[in-house]
Design a protein around this motif. Structure first.
Motif, PDB file in Angstrom:
ATOM      1  N   ARG B 138      -6.146  -2.365  21.843  1.00  0.00           N
ATOM      2  CA  ARG B 138      -6.220  -1.949  20.449  1.00  0.00           C
ATOM      3  C   ARG B 138      -5.069  -2.599  19.661  1.00  0.00           C
ATOM      4  O   ARG B 138      -5.244  -3.096  18.553  1.00  0.00           O
ATOM      5  CB  ARG B 138      -6.140  -0.419  20.370  1.00  0.00           C
ATOM      6  N   ALA B 139      -3.895  -2.608  20.287  1.00  0.00           N
ATOM      7  CA  ALA B 139      -2.736  -3.197  19.625  1.00  0.00           C
ATOM      8  C   ALA B 139      -2.971  -4.682  19.372  1.00  0.00           C
ATOM      9  O   ALA B 139      -2.657  -5.210  18.310  1.00  0.00           O
ATOM     10  CB  ALA B 139      -1.498  -3.009  20.490  1.00  0.00           C
ATOM     11  N   TRP B 140      -3.546  -5.335  20.362  1.00  0.00           N
ATOM     12  CA  TRP B 140      -3.812  -6.767  20.231  1.00  0.00           C
ATOM     13  C   TRP B 140      -4.762  -7.035  19.064  1.00  0.00           C
ATOM     14  O   TRP B 140      -4.556  -7.931  18.263  1.00  0.00           O
ATOM     15  CB  TRP B 140      -4.395  -7.292  21.543  1.00  0.00           C
ATOM     16  N   ARG B 141      -5.780  -6.173  18.963  1.00  0.00           N
ATOM     17  CA  ARG B 141      -6.747  -6.337  17.875  1.00  0.00           C
ATOM     18  C   ARG B 141      -6.072  -6.169  16.524  1.00  0.00           C
ATOM     19  O   ARG B 141      -6.352  -6.872  15.570  1.00  0.00           O
ATOM     20  CB  ARG B 141      -7.892  -5.330  18.052  1.00  0.00           C
ATOM     21  N   LYS B 142      -5.164  -5.218  16.468  1.00  0.00           N
ATOM     22  CA  LYS B 142      -4.463  -4.972  15.212  1.00  0.00           C
ATOM     23  C   LYS B 142      -3.607  -6.188  14.850  1.00  0.00           C
ATOM     24  O   LYS B 142      -3.539  -6.612  13.703  1.00  0.00           O
ATOM     25  CB  LYS B 142      -3.580  -3.739  15.348  1.00  0.00           C
ATOM     26  N   LEU B 143      -2.963  -6.747  15.885  1.00  0.00           N
ATOM     27  CA  LEU B 143      -2.143  -7.935  15.681  1.00  0.00           C
ATOM     28  C   LEU B 143      -3.006  -9.062  15.114  1.00  0.00           C
ATOM     29  O   LEU B 143      -2.621  -9.760  14.181  1.00  0.00           O
ATOM     30  CB  LEU B 143      -1.543  -8.343  17.027  1.00  0.00           C
ATOM     31  N   TRP B 176      -3.458  -0.623   4.605  1.00  0.00           N
ATOM     32  CA  TRP B 176      -4.756  -0.194   5.135  1.00  0.00           C
ATOM     33  C   TRP B 176      -4.807  -0.454   6.634  1.00  0.00           C
ATOM     34  O   TRP B 176      -5.219   0.393   7.409  1.00  0.00           O
ATOM     35  CB  TRP B 176      -5.908  -0.969   4.477  1.00  0.00           C
ATOM     36  N   ILE B 177      -4.396  -1.649   6.993  1.00  0.00           N
ATOM     37  CA  ILE B 177      -4.439  -1.981   8.416  1.00  0.00           C
ATOM     38  C   ILE B 177      -3.449  -1.117   9.175  1.00  0.00           C
ATOM     39  O   ILE B 177      -3.710  -0.646  10.279  1.00  0.00           O
ATOM     40  CB  ILE B 177      -4.130  -3.473   8.628  1.00  0.00           C
ATOM     41  N   ASP B 178      -2.319  -0.889   8.541  1.00  0.00           N
ATOM     42  CA  ASP B 178      -1.292  -0.080   9.175  1.00  0.00           C
ATOM     43  C   ASP B 178      -1.828   1.291   9.557  1.00  0.00           C
ATOM     44  O   ASP B 178      -1.590   1.792  10.652  1.00  0.00           O
ATOM     45  CB  ASP B 178      -0.109   0.068   8.217  1.00  0.00           C
ATOM     46  N   SER B 179      -2.589   1.878   8.641  1.00  0.00           N
ATOM     47  CA  SER B 179      -3.014   3.251   8.923  1.00  0.00           C
ATOM     48  C   SER B 179      -4.286   3.310   9.777  1.00  0.00           C
ATOM     49  O   SER B 179      -4.701   4.390  10.168  1.00  0.00           O
ATOM     50  CB  SER B 179      -3.210   4.008   7.608  1.00  0.00           C
ATOM     51  N   ALA B 180      -4.892   2.179  10.055  1.00  0.00           N
ATOM     52  CA  ALA B 180      -6.063   2.191  10.933  1.00  0.00           C
ATOM     53  C   ALA B 180      -5.612   2.459  12.357  1.00  0.00           C
ATOM     54  O   ALA B 180      -4.605   1.904  12.797  1.00  0.00           O
ATOM     55  CB  ALA B 180      -6.785   0.858  10.844  1.00  0.00           C
ATOM     56  N   TYR B 181      -6.367   3.299  13.075  1.00  0.00           N
ATOM     57  CA  TYR B 181      -5.904   3.637  14.406  1.00  0.00           C
ATOM     58  C   TYR B 181      -6.913   3.276  15.495  1.00  0.00           C
ATOM     59  O   TYR B 181      -6.608   2.528  16.408  1.00  0.00           O
ATOM     60  CB  TYR B 181      -5.547   5.125  14.474  1.00  0.00           C
TER      61      TYR B 181
END
Ligand code: SF4
Ligand code: SF4
Lengths: 329, 370
Positions: B138-143, B176-181
């Motif tokens: 999930r972290a990788w996707r966010k990155l 927005w991306i920051d708050s996506a979990y």
């Protein structure tokens, strides 16, 4: 007659005897060097090399430029690794390319790659390739190689006995024999550590070694300890340093500090040197934990005689006073 | 209580915060590097240390002030100084009397045990391995989402009609991306963010210059360390393409065709056959590729005294000549000022503009024809 140019800088202080003997043993080859660094050489290097490069690389550029029109080939091997552990500073790894693409009108460069991590016999193979480029016969190459090794062995033996590379080189190559004077008792003894191409280049080091000698201080350098002892010398910085010369400098500093036979340690560092910033910090930590006076002296293209002399004198006086106090106590 | 912190690299902190929180750590966010950060760092590391080392030192000191006592960072096996950063920092911090724990990640492929042990140390929530892998994915996707959005700003900024629109929107959508979990939320947020950016009013007629950015990884990834050069260029009507992102290199389809699938390594080979550590060879290879793709220029960014980039710069003189592509280099240190940089950039942009006009009028051959 083929003229091979060997710039008198960088690896020169470590491998020149071997290279010179090898080339001259091949038929019809003559070695041309650029001689000791001078103001002129340095100026040339400074104007042609990248302003942000370290002083030794600028000096090297200057030496190469001096040889530009005088030789058929330049010998600038790409020495990557010789001890199967550490590699040389990235600037050494890219040295032939920097010369080829950073300067114009260069003669062909012989840039054999030497990496003993891949193959133990890499050094012989490299010499063999060089011999073939110069169209020498197989036997001839082998004989030259063995002689070169012998010369290098003699050179190293002299270093272990306390000679400094320029003196040892002269002795091995020209048969100039002179015995080192024995230290008078009570004399101060300093270790000068750093990269050989800095501490033994009399011009850019502002002749620190002889200055110290004239002040009545005998000098050992990081080129003197027996290689095996250095290899066994540990240092604590979590990891080993990746670069051969830096690793060696740090080991030498630890070796001298631990042996306790020197009264002071001087680290000569070059302006703009990347690895040195880290090496210097580690030497400093170690010297202070052994209570050995330490001075780091940074050399750049403008370091003046006067400034360096003053700092050296102050340091020598300080150490002398300290030693006197200790003896009286 | 353990309070964990880590280096500040661009916007990536948003991801690392999430990941470390998931594993049950209390996180102290690293502040964006500022003048103060740098001044703090400079006081405590050697003068000739490279800029990243100084900035990281400053960042650590700032987070320690805020109560952090565990630092997570990366090691690496060089052959460059970066691999030793962690050791130097540890020594300096301990010397200053900080009781701080350093968790140094080495490349997992070479040091699998170190990796597992470190993950274990950072996992007070005692998640199962499966759960950890899920978190990392999930972290990788966010990155990736963060990188994609940043890339979009590089293309849109030079065309924006009202100056500052892109930067403002970028700030907004980052949140927005920051708050996506969850995974779905992240994908959703990324989509929305990209749409929002593309909706910025743009001028399609404008003559846009394309510039490739190469150089040392830290100063490339941390805008605060390169004085926001990409934003400056964008405002001058230049579209930048950065050769490095945390999630990998740009894999544009277009270059497969034009450059015949040549890798960076192959492109650099004729000039520098040796891997010299750092990203020196990439700088050369990427410059060649940018030239082949007809970019108008290349900018190299490197910390002052950066060894591999100095080698690269020396060689780039020839690459620049051979391909007739202008290359501008910035060696950055604590003295580099924004005004000076802007002046040099303007001159560079003028030069590229003149060249482009000539090529358009068929007076000059484009770089790829060399
Ligand atoms: S070790 Fe330092 S002085 Fe030697 S070449 Fe590398 S940067 Fe220059
Ligand atoms: S690549 Fe450059 S900035 Fe990075 S550690 Fe090496 S010298 Fe420093």
């Amino acid at each position: 007659m083929t003229h091979i140019g060997i710039p008198s800088s960088l690896f020169y202080y470590v491998y020149f005897p071997m290279w010179k003997v090898f080339f001259e043993e091949l038929k019809n080859v003559k070695v041309v060097t650029s001689g000791e660094t001078t103001r002129e050489i340095l100026d040339k290097g400074v104007s042609e090399a990248l302003a942000d490069a370290c002083v030794p690389v600028k000096v090297f550029f200057g030496h190469v430029l001096t040889l530009r029109n005088k030789v058929d080939y330049l010998f600038i091997p790409r020495i990557v690794c010789l001890n199967r552990k550490t590699v040389y500073c990235p600037k050494f790894l890219g040295l032939p390319d920097m010369i080829r693409y950073g300067l114009s009108d260069m003669p062909p460069i012989i840039d054999v790659r030497i990496d003993t991590r891949k193959m133990r016999s890499a050094v012989y193979r490299a010499f063999n390739t060089v011999g073939q480029i110069l169209q020498a016969k197989k036997q001839n190459i082998l004989r030259a190689y063995l002689k070169a090794r012998l010369a290098q062995f003699k050179f190293k033996r002299l270093l272990r006995r306390g000679w400094q590379p320029p003196e040892a080189m002269a002795a091995v190559l020209n048969g100039r024999k002179s015995n080192l004077p024995a230290d008078p008792p009570g004399q101060l003894r300093f270790a000068v550590v750093g990269y050989p191409y800095i501490i033994h280049d009399r011009y850019i080091s502002v002749d620190v070694i002889n200055k110290l000698r004239r002040m009545g201080v005998s000098v050992v350098t990081s080129d003197n300890p027996p290689p095996l002892a250095l290899r066994m010398q540990r240092y604590d910085c979590g990891k080993i340093l990746f670069w051969t010369f830096s690793d060696r400098t740090l080991r030498a500093a630890h070796y001298f500090a631990k042996q306790g036979k020197v009264d002071g340690i001087i680290h000569l560092t070059a302006f703009g040197c990347g690895p040195d910033s880290i090496v210097d910090r580690f030497i400093q930590y170690n010297s202070s934990s052994h209570h050995i006076p330490f001075m780091s002296l940074s050399i750049d293209e403008h370091s003046g005689e006067a400034g360096v002399s003053t700092r050296l004198e102050a340091f020598v006086d300080m150490v002398r006073r300290k030693k006197g106090e200790k003896m009286n106590a | 209580m353990r309070k964990v912190t880590f280096p500040h690299v661009g916007e990536s902190y948003r991801t690392f915060k999430m990941l470390l929180n998931d594993l049950g750590n209390e996180v102290i966010l690293p502040p964006r590097p500022s003048r103060r950060t740098l001044n703090l760092g400079v006081q405590h590391v050697p003068e000739f240390a490279c800029l990243p080392l100084k900035i990281l030192m400053g960042t650590y000191l700032e987070t320690l002030e805020r109560g952090a006592n565990v630092i997570v960072t990366s090691g690496g096996v060089g052959p460059c100084r970066a691999g030793l950063y962690a050791e130097v920092h540890k020594k300096v911090l301990h010397d200053m009397g900080y009781q701080v724990e350093m968790i140094v990640f080495e490349p997992p492929r070479l040091h699998p045990i170190n990796f597992i042990r470190n993950v274990h140390k950072l996992n007070p929530a005692r998640l199962s391995i499966k759960a950890i892998i899920e978190c990392i994915k999930r972290a990788w996707r966010k990155l990736q989402a963060l990188d994609n959005v940043e890339k979009a700003t590089h293309v849109i900024r030079p065309k924006e009609i009202r100056q500052g629109d892109t930067s403002r929107t970028y700030k907004k959508v980052l949140e927005w991306i920051d708050s996506a979990y969850t995974m779905d939320e992240i994908v959703e947020a990324e989509k929305a963010a990209l749409e929002e950016l593309h909706n910025i009013p743009q001028d399609p007629e404008r003559m846009i210059l394309k510039v490739g950015i190469v150089g040392e990884i830290y100063v490339l990834l941390e805008p605060a360390s390169n004085l926001e050069i990409e934003e400056m260029l964008g405002n001058m009507g230049v579209e930048v393409e950065r050769s490095m992102f945390l999630t990998g290199w740009t894999r544009d389809n277009t270059w497969k065709e034009t450059v015949q699938g040549m890798t960076v390594k192959e492109a650099a080979e004729p000039y520098l056959p040796e891997l010299i550590g750092g990203h020196g060879r990439d700088s050369i290879g990427n410059t060649v590729l940018y030239a082949k793709r007809n970019f108008d220029g290349v900018i190299q960014l490197a910390p002052f005294t950066c060894i591999p980039e100095i080698v690269a710069r020396t060689i780039l003189t020839s690459v620049s000549k051979d391909y007739n592509i202008p290359v501008l280099t910035f060696f950055l240190d604590e003295q580099t000022g924004k005004a000076g940089m802007a002046t040099r950039l303007e001159a560079f942009v003028d030069l590229m503009k003149r060249k482009k006009t000539k090529i358009k009028q068929n007076k000059l051959l484009p770089a790829s024809s060399f």
